[in-house]
Motif scaffolding. Structure first.
Motif, PDB file in Angstrom:
ATOM      1  N   VAL A 167       0.774  -1.084   0.150  1.00  0.00           N
ATOM      2  CA  VAL A 167      -0.086   0.070   0.166  1.00  0.00           C
ATOM      3  C   VAL A 167       0.994   1.193  -0.132  1.00  0.00           C
ATOM      4  O   VAL A 167       1.694   1.162   0.844  1.00  0.00           O
ATOM      5  CB  VAL A 167      -0.744   0.047   1.260  1.00  0.00           C
ATOM      6  CG1 VAL A 167      -1.668   1.372   1.244  1.00  0.00           C
ATOM      7  CG2 VAL A 167      -1.856  -1.141   1.194  1.00  0.00           C
ATOM      8  N   THR A 168       0.544   2.122  -0.936  1.00  0.00           N
ATOM      9  CA  THR A 168       1.296   3.406  -0.830  1.00  0.00           C
ATOM     10  C   THR A 168       0.635   4.498  -0.311  1.00  0.00           C
ATOM     11  O   THR A 168      -0.676   4.750  -0.538  1.00  0.00           O
ATOM     12  CB  THR A 168       1.644   3.822  -2.392  1.00  0.00           C
ATOM     13  OG1 THR A 168       2.466   2.564  -2.910  1.00  0.00           O
ATOM     14  CG2 THR A 168       2.565   5.138  -2.569  1.00  0.00           C
ATOM     15  N   PHE A 169       1.098   5.210   0.664  1.00  0.00           N
ATOM     16  CA  PHE A 169       0.429   6.247   1.463  1.00  0.00           C
ATOM     17  C   PHE A 169       1.406   7.534   1.272  1.00  0.00           C
ATOM     18  O   PHE A 169       2.534   7.658   1.229  1.00  0.00           O
ATOM     19  CB  PHE A 169       0.497   5.931   2.771  1.00  0.00           C
ATOM     20  CG  PHE A 169       0.008   7.063   3.927  1.00  0.00           C
ATOM     21  CD1 PHE A 169      -1.394   7.562   3.697  1.00  0.00           C
ATOM     22  CD2 PHE A 169       1.101   7.583   4.366  1.00  0.00           C
ATOM     23  CE1 PHE A 169      -1.640   8.755   4.531  1.00  0.00           C
ATOM     24  CE2 PHE A 169       0.595   8.898   5.353  1.00  0.00           C
ATOM     25  CZ  PHE A 169      -0.965   9.396   5.121  1.00  0.00           C
ATOM     26  N   VAL A 170       0.489   8.639   0.830  1.00  0.00           N
ATOM     27  CA  VAL A 170       0.981  10.008   0.503  1.00  0.00           C
ATOM     28  C   VAL A 170       0.080  11.013   1.149  1.00  0.00           C
ATOM     29  O   VAL A 170      -1.006  10.983   0.872  1.00  0.00           O
ATOM     30  CB  VAL A 170       1.043  10.378  -0.984  1.00  0.00           C
ATOM     31  CG1 VAL A 170       1.597  11.696  -1.165  1.00  0.00           C
ATOM     32  CG2 VAL A 170       1.613   9.350  -1.819  1.00  0.00           C
ATOM     33  N   PRO A 171       0.834  11.882   2.081  1.00  0.00           N
ATOM     34  CA  PRO A 171       0.151  12.982   2.862  1.00  0.00           C
ATOM     35  C   PRO A 171      -0.069  14.231   1.747  1.00  0.00           C
ATOM     36  O   PRO A 171       0.686  14.681   1.475  1.00  0.00           O
ATOM     37  CB  PRO A 171       0.961  13.223   3.895  1.00  0.00           C
ATOM     38  CG  PRO A 171       2.093  12.891   3.594  1.00  0.00           C
ATOM     39  CD  PRO A 171       2.024  11.577   2.851  1.00  0.00           C
ATOM     40  N   LYS A 172      -1.362  14.213   1.331  1.00  0.00           N
ATOM     41  CA  LYS A 172      -1.644  15.097   0.249  1.00  0.00           C
ATOM     42  C   LYS A 172      -1.481  16.832   0.759  1.00  0.00           C
ATOM     43  O   LYS A 172      -0.958  17.644   0.003  1.00  0.00           O
ATOM     44  CB  LYS A 172      -2.932  14.835  -0.468  1.00  0.00           C
ATOM     45  CG  LYS A 172      -2.779  13.538  -1.148  1.00  0.00           C
ATOM     46  CD  LYS A 172      -2.106  13.591  -2.400  1.00  0.00           C
ATOM     47  CE  LYS A 172      -2.561  14.562  -3.307  1.00  0.00           C
ATOM     48  NZ  LYS A 172      -1.934  14.493  -4.659  1.00  0.00           N
ATOM     49  N   VAL A 173      -2.039  16.948   1.698  1.00  0.00           N
ATOM     50  CA  VAL A 173      -2.408  18.437   2.478  1.00  0.00           C
ATOM     51  C   VAL A 173      -1.734  18.288   3.887  1.00  0.00           C
ATOM     52  O   VAL A 173      -2.596  17.365   4.724  1.00  0.00           O
ATOM     53  CB  VAL A 173      -3.676  18.812   2.110  1.00  0.00           C
ATOM     54  CG1 VAL A 173      -3.628  20.353   2.978  1.00  0.00           C
ATOM     55  CG2 VAL A 173      -3.968  19.014   0.767  1.00  0.00           C
ATOM     56  N   VAL A 174      -0.935  18.789   4.164  1.00  0.00           N
ATOM     57  CA  VAL A 174      -0.402  18.854   5.785  1.00  0.00           C
ATOM     58  C   VAL A 174      -0.546  20.391   6.232  1.00  0.00           C
ATOM     59  O   VAL A 174       0.136  21.054   5.709  1.00  0.00           O
ATOM     60  CB  VAL A 174       0.936  18.329   5.622  1.00  0.00           C
ATOM     61  CG1 VAL A 174       1.479  18.382   7.059  1.00  0.00           C
ATOM     62  CG2 VAL A 174       1.193  17.116   4.915  1.00  0.00           C
ATOM     63  N   ASP A 175      -1.362  20.493   7.271  1.00  0.00           N
ATOM     64  CA  ASP A 175      -1.821  21.733   7.788  1.00  0.00           C
ATOM     65  C   ASP A 175      -0.911  21.804   9.201  1.00  0.00           C
ATOM     66  O   ASP A 175      -0.874  20.633  10.258  1.00  0.00           O
ATOM     67  CB  ASP A 175      -3.231  22.075   8.141  1.00  0.00           C
ATOM     68  CG  ASP A 175      -4.147  22.159   6.732  1.00  0.00           C
ATOM     69  OD1 ASP A 175      -3.379  22.604   5.884  1.00  0.00           O
ATOM     70  OD2 ASP A 175      -5.043  21.666   6.948  1.00  0.00           O
ATOM     71  N   ALA A 176      -0.572  22.865   9.553  1.00  0.00           N
ATOM     72  CA  ALA A 176       0.385  23.216  10.920  1.00  0.00           C
ATOM     73  C   ALA A 176      -0.507  23.462  12.032  1.00  0.00           C
ATOM     74  O   ALA A 176      -1.566  24.086  11.757  1.00  0.00           O
ATOM     75  CB  ALA A 176       1.571  24.153  10.847  1.00  0.00           C
TER      76      ALA A 176
END
Length: 410
Positions: free
Chosen positions: A277-286
């Motif tokens: 399974v490939t996982f990519v965090p698309k939008v990361v908010d601080a």
């Protein structure tokens, strides 16, 4: 040309009209100014009081003033740590009718310091590492939002204490540019500028004798690059996990949360053979802990402060008779959180006289008291309680700290 004030708030023009716009900033009388430390700037900058606000006023040409005003408003909309843009004042002229440069007006960031003020007493290397961490986090947040700074430096940054660490704020957006997304080349250019600028600033401090003798300016300039790359990689890298190991994805998300970031969107793809399974965090908010604390308690704090307060809140909740996670008959977390604010947080902070708090905001004061409680409890080998810690802090810590805890100007 008549004086014009373009402001974000309808109340600000009336307050700003009281200031002596017919004089160049360098000639403003002391009665209008607030004696706060200023960093190095290519422009004339003064701190002044407008009603209950302490403001920073910077002289520059009209076009860059309006552009920076808009960029700072965009950064505020994106929840990026930066000074608040209040107004642009144009159409200034002196008593003889000669045109004066327009000014950009921003709100003074309470409790903040320019880096040169922090070096008035020689900073230990460990403290400088924390400054680099804060600046790296700020640069990553800007790049995630698509903002190319164009002049990242210590001089263009303000620092606030944040539960033993520091939070960095952008103070000069004049050279910045906002894009939908930054290319690797744009990010690398910003990072290279940061390395050169920081090394140069530290070499200047070294020449003046204000730098710790163990600090190498060039190495510290390189450090911002290393810290930035580590954080950027953690936030944006693609992860490949064995199929069925979905707790690995949760673990990755928790690690991002621990760094203070939220995954607002993600992309998960199964391999055609079904093995990975490939996982990519698309939008990361601080601001993960900031938002959680604000939602539960209404308290607005820096990220590390929020993390520390949430830990204390959870520990306190566990001692309450009506705390029953998962039980529909138990008190809701929001109810308990507001009880903690009312019965624990506010009384504890108010125990410290306001004239002795200096530039520390309530969340930082509470963190200091928790740290003192931990220290005393370790020494006593048992929990001494918050009330005892506050009493000891007032008697044994604050008197020694009065010289450094000057009352804030706002």
């Amino acid at each position: 040309m008549a004086l014009q004030i373009s402001a974000t708030n309808p109340e600000h023009p009336a307050l700003l009209l009281e200031l002596p716009w017919q004089l160049p900033l360098e000639q403003w009388p002391e009665e209008y100014l607030v004696p706060l430390p200023r960093g190095i700037s290519r422009h004339v900058v003064r701190y002044a009081r407008a009603g209950d606000e302490v403001i920073a006023v910077k002289e520059l040409a009209e076009r860059p003033a309006l552009r920076e005003y808009q960029l700072l408003r965009d950064l505020d909309r994106l929840a990026i740590p930066a000074v608040d843009a209040l107004a642009v004042v144009t159409g200034r002229s002196d008593a003889a009718g000669e045109a004066l440069e327009p000014v950009l007006v921003t709100r003074h960031l309470g409790g903040s310091l320019p880096y040169r003020s922090m070096f008035e007493t020689t900073l230990r290397p460990a403290t400088m590492h924390r400054l680099m961490d804060a600046l790296a986090v700020l640069l990553v947040r800007l790049h995630l939002a698509g903002f190319a700074w164009g002049d990242c430096s210590l001089s263009n940054t303000l620092f606030r204490r944040d539960a033993g660490a520091y939070a960095a704020y952008l103070v000069d957006a004049e050279t910045g540019d906002l894009h939908r997304r930054l290319s690797d080349g744009q990010r690398d250019y910003d990072l290279d500028l940061a390395r050169v600028n920081i090394s140069g600033e530290l070499l200047d401090l070294e020449a003046s004798g204000a730098l710790h003798p163990s600090v190498d300016p060039v190495d510290f300039g390189m450090e911002i690059c290393a810290r930035y790359q580590t954080l950027w990689e953690e936030l944006t890298r693609t992860s490949v996990y064995p199929a069925g190991k979905y707790h690995y994805i949760e673990r990755r998300i928790r690690r991002l949360n621990d760094l203070g970031f939220d995954v607002a969107e993600m992309q998960i793809e199964h391999a055609t053979n079904g093995d990975t399974v490939t996982f990519v965090p698309k939008v990361v908010d601080a601001g993960h802990h900031q938002r959680q604390l604000l939602r539960l308690t209404g308290l607005d704090a820096e990220e590390n402060q929020a993390r520390r307060l949430l830990n204390d809140l959870e520990s306190w909740m566990a001692t309450q008779d009506d705390y029953a996670p998962g039980d529909p008959l138990g008190a809701r977390p929001e109810v308990l959180a507001h009880r903690w604010v009312r019965e624990v947080f506010r009384p504890t902070v108010r125990a410290v006289p306001v004239e002795l708090r200096g530039a520390m905001d309530p969340a930082e004061i509470y963190h200091e008291l928790l740290e003192h409680r931990w220290y005393l409890s370790e020494r006593a080998q048992h929990d001494i309680g918050l009330d005892t810690a506050v009493e000891d802090y007032l008697v044994n810590i604050l008197p020694r700290a009065r010289e450094t805890l000057q009352p804030t100007a706002d």
